[in-house]
Design an enzyme around this catalytic site. Structure first.
Site, mmCIF file in Angstrom:
data_model
loop_
_atom_site.group_PDB
_atom_site.id
_atom_site.type_symbol
_atom_site.label_atom_id
_atom_site.label_comp_id
_atom_site.label_asym_id
_atom_site.label_seq_id
_atom_site.Cartn_x
_atom_site.Cartn_y
_atom_site.Cartn_z
ATOM 1 N N ASP A 106 0.676 -1.143 -0.164
ATOM 2 C CA ASP A 106 0.007 -0.080 -0.069
ATOM 3 C C ASP A 106 1.071 1.341 -0.046
ATOM 4 O O ASP A 106 2.056 1.292 0.097
ATOM 5 C CB ASP A 106 -1.122 0.012 1.255
ATOM 6 C CG ASP A 106 -2.187 0.690 1.053
ATOM 7 O OD1 ASP A 106 -2.465 1.477 0.254
ATOM 8 O OD2 ASP A 106 -2.983 0.869 1.832
ATOM 9 N N GLU B 283 0.225 4.297 2.150
ATOM 10 C CA GLU B 283 -0.105 5.359 3.157
ATOM 11 C C GLU B 283 1.013 5.116 4.197
ATOM 12 O O GLU B 283 1.428 5.841 4.855
ATOM 13 C CB GLU B 283 -1.335 5.507 3.591
ATOM 14 C CG GLU B 283 -2.239 5.959 2.912
ATOM 15 C CD GLU B 283 -3.101 5.083 1.588
ATOM 16 O OE1 GLU B 283 -2.684 4.071 1.627
ATOM 17 O OE2 GLU B 283 -3.849 5.261 1.058
ATOM 18 N N HIS C 264 -1.272 0.921 6.876
ATOM 19 C CA HIS C 264 -1.803 2.106 7.812
ATOM 20 C C HIS C 264 -2.924 1.600 8.634
ATOM 21 O O HIS C 264 -3.330 0.535 8.314
ATOM 22 C CB HIS C 264 -2.325 3.273 6.876
ATOM 23 C CG HIS C 264 -3.235 2.642 5.983
ATOM 24 N ND1 HIS C 264 -4.688 2.483 6.430
ATOM 25 C CD2 HIS C 264 -3.364 2.358 4.549
ATOM 26 C CE1 HIS C 264 -5.558 2.165 5.137
ATOM 27 N NE2 HIS C 264 -4.519 2.114 4.166
ATOM 28 N N HIS D 172 -7.440 5.171 7.641
ATOM 29 C CA HIS D 172 -8.836 4.748 6.775
ATOM 30 C C HIS D 172 -8.869 3.287 6.739
ATOM 31 O O HIS D 172 -7.876 2.401 6.953
ATOM 32 C CB HIS D 172 -8.810 5.699 5.380
ATOM 33 C CG HIS D 172 -7.921 5.003 4.515
ATOM 34 N ND1 HIS D 172 -6.580 5.187 4.530
ATOM 35 C CD2 HIS D 172 -8.187 4.145 3.440
ATOM 36 C CE1 HIS D 172 -5.973 4.550 3.549
ATOM 37 N NE2 HIS D 172 -7.014 3.831 2.631
ATOM 38 N N GLU E 255 -7.734 -2.067 7.519
ATOM 39 C CA GLU E 255 -7.250 -2.976 6.185
ATOM 40 C C GLU E 255 -6.280 -4.035 6.578
ATOM 41 O O GLU E 255 -6.314 -5.122 6.167
ATOM 42 C CB GLU E 255 -6.614 -2.055 5.392
ATOM 43 C CG GLU E 255 -7.524 -1.076 4.562
ATOM 44 C CD GLU E 255 -7.035 -0.103 3.579
ATOM 45 O OE1 GLU E 255 -5.783 -0.409 3.040
ATOM 46 O OE2 GLU E 255 -7.538 0.941 3.251
HETATM 47 ZN ZN LIG Z 1 -3.526 3.294 -0.008
#
Ligand SMILES: [Zn+2]
Length: 271
Positions: free
Chosen positions: A8, A10, A102, A114, A133
Site C-alpha cells: 500500500d 500510506e 496504515h 482509513h 485494512e
Molecule cells: Zn492505500
C-alpha cells in the site's frame, strides 16, 4: 517457500499526504513504494523464498513501477480484483507480508488512517473486533490458512497489527504520525534496510503468528451518513443496526468480504 507481499502507499516512509498521489508528486511516490516492495522481496529471498508474488494494493493498484521491481518477483496489479489488496493468495502460500500499511479509520496519530474508503467508512467490526485494512486483509489470508508474518507502516499501524495478530508478528515502523497528515519519518533508505531485515526475520523465525480466522462472520460497517447506510442496506440479508451501521452475517469470510466491498461501493453513490 512462497510469499505474497501486498504493498500500500500510506505507510511508506516519507508519505504523509494524499497530495503525494497527485501528478507533481506521483512519480516520487511510485518510486518510494517500489523501493520498499524491493526491500521486502530482498528480505524474502534472504529467508529462502522461491516464489514471490507482489500485489500492488493502493487505489488504482497501478503504482509499482514494473521494470524497477526486482526480477525475482511476479507482479499483480490493476483493479478491481476479487480479493483486492491480497489478490493472489491461496493455500499454497507460506506467509503474507504487508508493506506500507496504515491504521484503521479513527486511529489517533495514524498517518492517513482509513479503512478501504475515507469517503464512506467510519468504522468496521468483524466478530466484535475493530479492524482496518490490516485485519480485513489478514482475514482473507487466514481463510486460506496463511499467516501474516510481517507488517510495515507507521507506528500506529504497527501497534494495531501487533494487537490483532499477536507477539509473534514482526512489525517494522518506519514513521511516527504527528496527527493524520504529518509524520516524523525514517530516511527511506533506512526504512528499506529495516524492512528487508524484518521480512527476513519474520520468514525465518520458527514461531509465526496464527492465521487470523473469522468463522462464522459477523461484519458491521458504520458509515459517515445515514444515506450511505441506506445504500449499503440494499444488500440482501443485510440488517440495519442503527442509523449509520449495517450488519451482515455469513459462514464464509470471502462472501462477507465481497459484501463489504459491495456495501462500500453502494455507499459511495450517496457520498
Ligand atoms: Zn492505500
Amino acid at each position: 517457500m512462497k510469499v505474497l507481499i501486498s504493498v500500500d502507499m500510506e505507510g511508506v516512509a516519507g508519505i504523509v499526504s494524499w497530495l503525494q498521489d497527485e501528478p507533481e508528486h506521483r512519480m516520487i511516490t511510485r518510486r518510494l513504494m517500489t523501493a520498499e516492495a524491493n526491500a521486502a522481496i530482498e528480505g524474502a529471498l534472504a529467508a529462502g523464498a522461491k516464489e514471490i508474488v507482489v500485489a500492488d494494493s493502493h487505489n488504482t493498484m497501478i503504482n509499482l513501477i514494473p521494470d524497477e521491481l526486482r526480477p525475482e518477483a511476479r507482479l499483480i496489479s490493476g483493479s478491481a480484483r476479487p480479493l483486492s489488496m491480497v489478490e493472489g493468495v491461496d493455500e499454497t502460500f507460506d506467509g503474507v507480508v504487508f508493506v506500507g500499511y496504515h491504521s484503521a479509520v479513527g486511529t489517533p496519530n495514524g498517518v492517513l488512517d482509513h479503512s478501504y474508503s475515507s469517503r464512506t467508512v467510519a468504522g468496521v467490526r468483524v466478530n466484535g473486533r475493530r479492524v482496518g485494512e490490516i485485519g480485513i486483509n489478514a482475514g482473507i489470508a487466514g481463510y486460506f490458512g496463511v499467516p501474516v508474518v510481517c507488517v510495515t507502516g507507521d507506528q500506529a499501524a504497527a501497534e494495531e497489527a501487533r494487537a490483532l495478530l499477536g507477539p509473534e508478528l514482526v512489525t517494522v515502523p518506519v514513521k511516527r504520525g504527528i496527527g493524520r497528515v504529518a509524520a516524523d519519518s525514517l530516511h527511506p533508505q533506512e526504512a528499506r534496510r529495516r524492512i528487508a531485515a524484518g521480512v527476513r526475520q519474520a520468514l525465518e523465525k520458527e514461531a509465526k503468528p496464527a492465521p487470523l480466522v473469522f468463522k462464522p462472520v459477523e461484519l458491521e460497517v458504520r458509515f459517515h451518513t445515514t444515506a450511505m447506510a441506506d445504500m449499503a442496506n440494499l444488500i440482501p440479508e443485510s440488517q440495519r443496526v442503527d442509523g449509520t451501521t449495517v450488519r451482515f452475517r455469513h459462514d464464509d469470510y470471502i462472501v462477507a468480504f465481497k459484501v463489504f466491498r459491495a456495501m462500500v461501493t453502494l455507499a459511495y453513490s450517496a457520498a
